[in-house]
Motif scaffolding. Structure first.
Motif, PDB file in Angstrom:
ATOM      1  N   LEU A  75       1.259  -1.129   0.253  1.00 55.20           N
ATOM      2  CA  LEU A  75      -0.129  -0.286  -0.001  1.00 55.20           C
ATOM      3  C   LEU A  75       0.864   1.069   0.346  1.00 55.20           C
ATOM      4  O   LEU A  75       2.281   1.624   0.893  1.00 55.20           O
ATOM      5  N   GLY A  76       0.499   2.550  -0.577  1.00 62.19           N
ATOM      6  CA  GLY A  76       0.698   3.781  -0.707  1.00 62.19           C
ATOM      7  C   GLY A  76       0.377   4.393   0.752  1.00 62.19           C
ATOM      8  O   GLY A  76       1.319   3.815   1.717  1.00 62.19           O
ATOM      9  N   ALA A  77       0.085   4.776   0.440  1.00 63.39           N
ATOM     10  CA  ALA A  77      -0.990   6.127   1.562  1.00 63.39           C
ATOM     11  C   ALA A  77      -1.356   4.857   2.738  1.00 63.39           C
ATOM     12  O   ALA A  77      -1.910   5.033   2.677  1.00 63.39           O
ATOM     13  N   HIS A  78      -0.794   4.704   4.001  1.00 64.89           N
ATOM     14  CA  HIS A  78      -1.036   3.496   4.384  1.00 64.89           C
ATOM     15  C   HIS A  78      -2.239   5.061   5.404  1.00 64.89           C
ATOM     16  O   HIS A  78      -2.479   4.511   6.933  1.00 64.89           O
ATOM     17  N   SER A  79      -2.936   5.637   5.050  1.00 63.08           N
ATOM     18  CA  SER A  79      -4.375   5.703   5.920  1.00 63.08           C
ATOM     19  C   SER A  79      -5.290   4.919   6.252  1.00 63.08           C
ATOM     20  O   SER A  79      -5.407   4.049   5.965  1.00 63.08           O
ATOM     21  N   ARG A  80      -6.091   5.268   7.500  1.00 66.48           N
ATOM     22  CA  ARG A  80      -6.860   4.356   7.951  1.00 66.48           C
ATOM     23  C   ARG A  80      -8.271   3.862   7.465  1.00 66.48           C
ATOM     24  O   ARG A  80      -8.011   2.587   6.758  1.00 66.48           O
ATOM     25  N   GLU A  81      -8.513   4.629   6.742  1.00 68.22           N
ATOM     26  CA  GLU A  81      -9.603   4.745   5.711  1.00 68.22           C
ATOM     27  C   GLU A  81      -9.425   4.283   4.202  1.00 68.22           C
ATOM     28  O   GLU A  81     -10.002   3.331   3.378  1.00 68.22           O
ATOM     29  N   ASN A  82      -7.705   3.960   3.810  1.00 73.00           N
ATOM     30  CA  ASN A  82      -7.097   3.602   2.688  1.00 73.00           C
ATOM     31  C   ASN A  82      -7.400   1.893   2.809  1.00 73.00           C
ATOM     32  O   ASN A  82      -7.703   1.306   2.077  1.00 73.00           O
ATOM     33  N   ALA A  83      -7.017   1.530   4.275  1.00 78.04           N
ATOM     34  CA  ALA A  83      -6.608   0.488   4.306  1.00 78.04           C
ATOM     35  C   ALA A  83      -8.265  -0.630   4.705  1.00 78.04           C
ATOM     36  O   ALA A  83      -7.983  -1.756   3.864  1.00 78.04           O
ATOM     37  N   TYR A 108       0.204  -6.840   2.306  1.00 80.25           N
ATOM     38  CA  TYR A 108      -0.443  -8.213   2.271  1.00 80.25           C
ATOM     39  C   TYR A 108      -0.596  -9.091   0.683  1.00 80.25           C
ATOM     40  O   TYR A 108       0.036  -8.567  -0.074  1.00 80.25           O
ATOM     41  N   MET A 109      -0.439 -10.904   1.282  1.00 84.77           N
ATOM     42  CA  MET A 109      -0.308 -11.464   0.492  1.00 84.77           C
ATOM     43  C   MET A 109      -1.425 -11.715  -0.160  1.00 84.77           C
ATOM     44  O   MET A 109      -3.090 -12.453   0.786  1.00 84.77           O
ATOM     45  N   LEU A 110      -2.474 -11.631  -1.221  1.00 83.49           N
ATOM     46  CA  LEU A 110      -3.415 -12.444  -1.742  1.00 83.49           C
ATOM     47  C   LEU A 110      -3.123 -13.636  -2.923  1.00 83.49           C
ATOM     48  O   LEU A 110      -2.123 -14.399  -3.366  1.00 83.49           O
ATOM     49  N   LEU A 128      -6.773  -4.355  -8.795  1.00 83.60           N
ATOM     50  CA  LEU A 128      -5.678  -3.808  -7.616  1.00 83.60           C
ATOM     51  C   LEU A 128      -5.363  -2.995  -8.024  1.00 83.60           C
ATOM     52  O   LEU A 128      -4.721  -1.336  -7.301  1.00 83.60           O
ATOM     53  N   LEU A 129      -4.204  -2.329  -9.037  1.00 81.82           N
ATOM     54  CA  LEU A 129      -3.334  -1.620  -9.609  1.00 81.82           C
ATOM     55  C   LEU A 129      -4.368  -0.216  -9.484  1.00 81.82           C
ATOM     56  O   LEU A 129      -3.879   1.036  -8.778  1.00 81.82           O
ATOM     57  N   PRO A 130      -5.407   0.011 -10.150  1.00 80.75           N
ATOM     58  CA  PRO A 130      -5.987   1.295  -9.925  1.00 80.75           C
ATOM     59  C   PRO A 130      -6.425   1.696  -8.595  1.00 80.75           C
ATOM     60  O   PRO A 130      -7.073   2.931  -8.683  1.00 80.75           O
ATOM     61  N   VAL A 134      -3.978   1.291  -3.668  1.00 75.58           N
ATOM     62  CA  VAL A 134      -2.338   0.246  -3.460  1.00 75.58           C
ATOM     63  C   VAL A 134      -1.480   1.070  -4.960  1.00 75.58           C
ATOM     64  O   VAL A 134      -1.695   1.992  -5.249  1.00 75.58           O
ATOM     65  N   GLN A 135       0.049   0.666  -3.452  1.00 74.76           N
ATOM     66  CA  GLN A 135       1.072   0.813  -4.263  1.00 74.76           C
ATOM     67  C   GLN A 135       1.910   0.394  -5.355  1.00 74.76           C
ATOM     68  O   GLN A 135       2.441   0.918  -6.636  1.00 74.76           O
ATOM     69  N   ASN A 136       2.355  -0.762  -4.605  1.00 80.80           N
ATOM     70  CA  ASN A 136       2.593  -2.204  -5.787  1.00 80.80           C
ATOM     71  C   ASN A 136       2.150  -3.314  -6.081  1.00 80.80           C
ATOM     72  O   ASN A 136       1.668  -3.355  -4.538  1.00 80.80           O
ATOM     73  N   VAL A 137       2.225  -3.866  -6.608  1.00 79.50           N
ATOM     74  CA  VAL A 137       2.051  -5.743  -6.977  1.00 79.50           C
ATOM     75  C   VAL A 137       2.935  -6.292  -7.941  1.00 79.50           C
ATOM     76  O   VAL A 137       3.539  -5.297  -8.961  1.00 79.50           O
ATOM     77  N   ARG A 138       3.132  -6.966  -6.453  1.00 80.41           N
ATOM     78  CA  ARG A 138       4.413  -7.238  -7.615  1.00 80.41           C
ATOM     79  C   ARG A 138       3.347  -9.673  -7.415  1.00 80.41           C
ATOM     80  O   ARG A 138       3.029 -10.426  -6.556  1.00 80.41           O
TER      81      ARG A 138
END
Lengths: 154, 154
Positions: A75-83, A108-110, A128-130, A134-138
DNA sequence: AGTGAAAAACAATGGCG
DNA sequence: CGCCATTGTTTTTCACT
């Protein structure tokens, strides 16, 4: 809280998580207990929530679900609402079989199961990416599954 | 051999993987089919291997299994024999719920469920790392599990 | 392919050691 | 707490549409 299972309960659980199609009679013969006792103990284990539910385990390949992947999400911004919104999303996505927050560098691991790589790409790029959080997905694709029984060690 | 499922089969599978405790009667009412048809179609789905088995899903916490971890394993020497013995080991370890070979920089990904961190350490240090084939082990602990239903998307 | 009713198998319950 | 006998459900099979 019903604290202790005795040896019988443990044996019942062991058998049932491997094969819940067995009759109480059959399980009783395996572990040395009568069918009626099995019935009673089972009901108790169900009421206590030790047995959460019964499910049919299906063959993914037979259903055209050929791709299993593990997707690590940062995750990018670790705000409570984002999470919160991210969690809301993944818990409602049917392709996500498991979702955990992990220690280490990935948030997170999915575990994702889909028909093919195209469907995986669609999940990652269109879902996921949009997402704002979410900052990064691998993703890593499971080439071969050696074991997938999800049986708890009892 | 298992050709096509029609809409009924798919509905049956959807219901059964979520709740295999329902009776044929109840499922029939849900999807508009008689109990006898449910029985017949179920038997076919079982014989065709689409339904692999029935299992009880247990509550890990109630059984004192508080730690879920993902363990990435990198093998050193990639000899056929080494790989074979490693696979043999992980498939027989009861604490390993899932084991896959992955694309990317990690050779194997294991999902491990144990009682506590000490037990995880014991697995890693006494079982995985001493193995000849294993070069490197890296584990991430699941702090929180958002979803763990392992339901296939149908 | 579908239904409904009879037969067989099973789970749940109450009484008893 | 354990097992045995009875009762009520559920699955399966069969005859038929």
């Amino acid at each position: 809280m019903s604290g202790a299972f005795d040896g019988f309960d443990l044996k019942i659980l062991r058998v049932l998580q491997e094969n819940a199609a067995l009759t109480n009679q059959e399980i009783g013969e395996k572990i040395g207990l009568s069918a009626s006792q099995l019935s009673r103990r089972r009901q108790k284990l169900e009421q206590d929530g030790v047995i959460r539910r019964y499910r049919a385990s299906l063959d993914p390949d037979a259903l055209g679900l050929g791709v299993t992947a593990y997707v690590g999400v940062t995750l990018g911004a670790h705000s409570r609402e984002n999470a919160r919104r991210f969690r809301e999303m993944v818990t409602t996505m049917p392709e996500v079989q498991e979702a955990h927050t992990l220690t280490g560098d990935v948030d997170y691991m999915l575990k994702v199961v889909v028909k093919d790589l195209k469907a995986l790409g669609r999940i990652i790029n269109d879902e996921l990416l949009p997402h704002d959080a979410v900052q990064n997905v691998r993703s890593s694709i499971a080439m071969e599954t050696l074991k997938d029984d999800n049986l708890l060690p009892l």
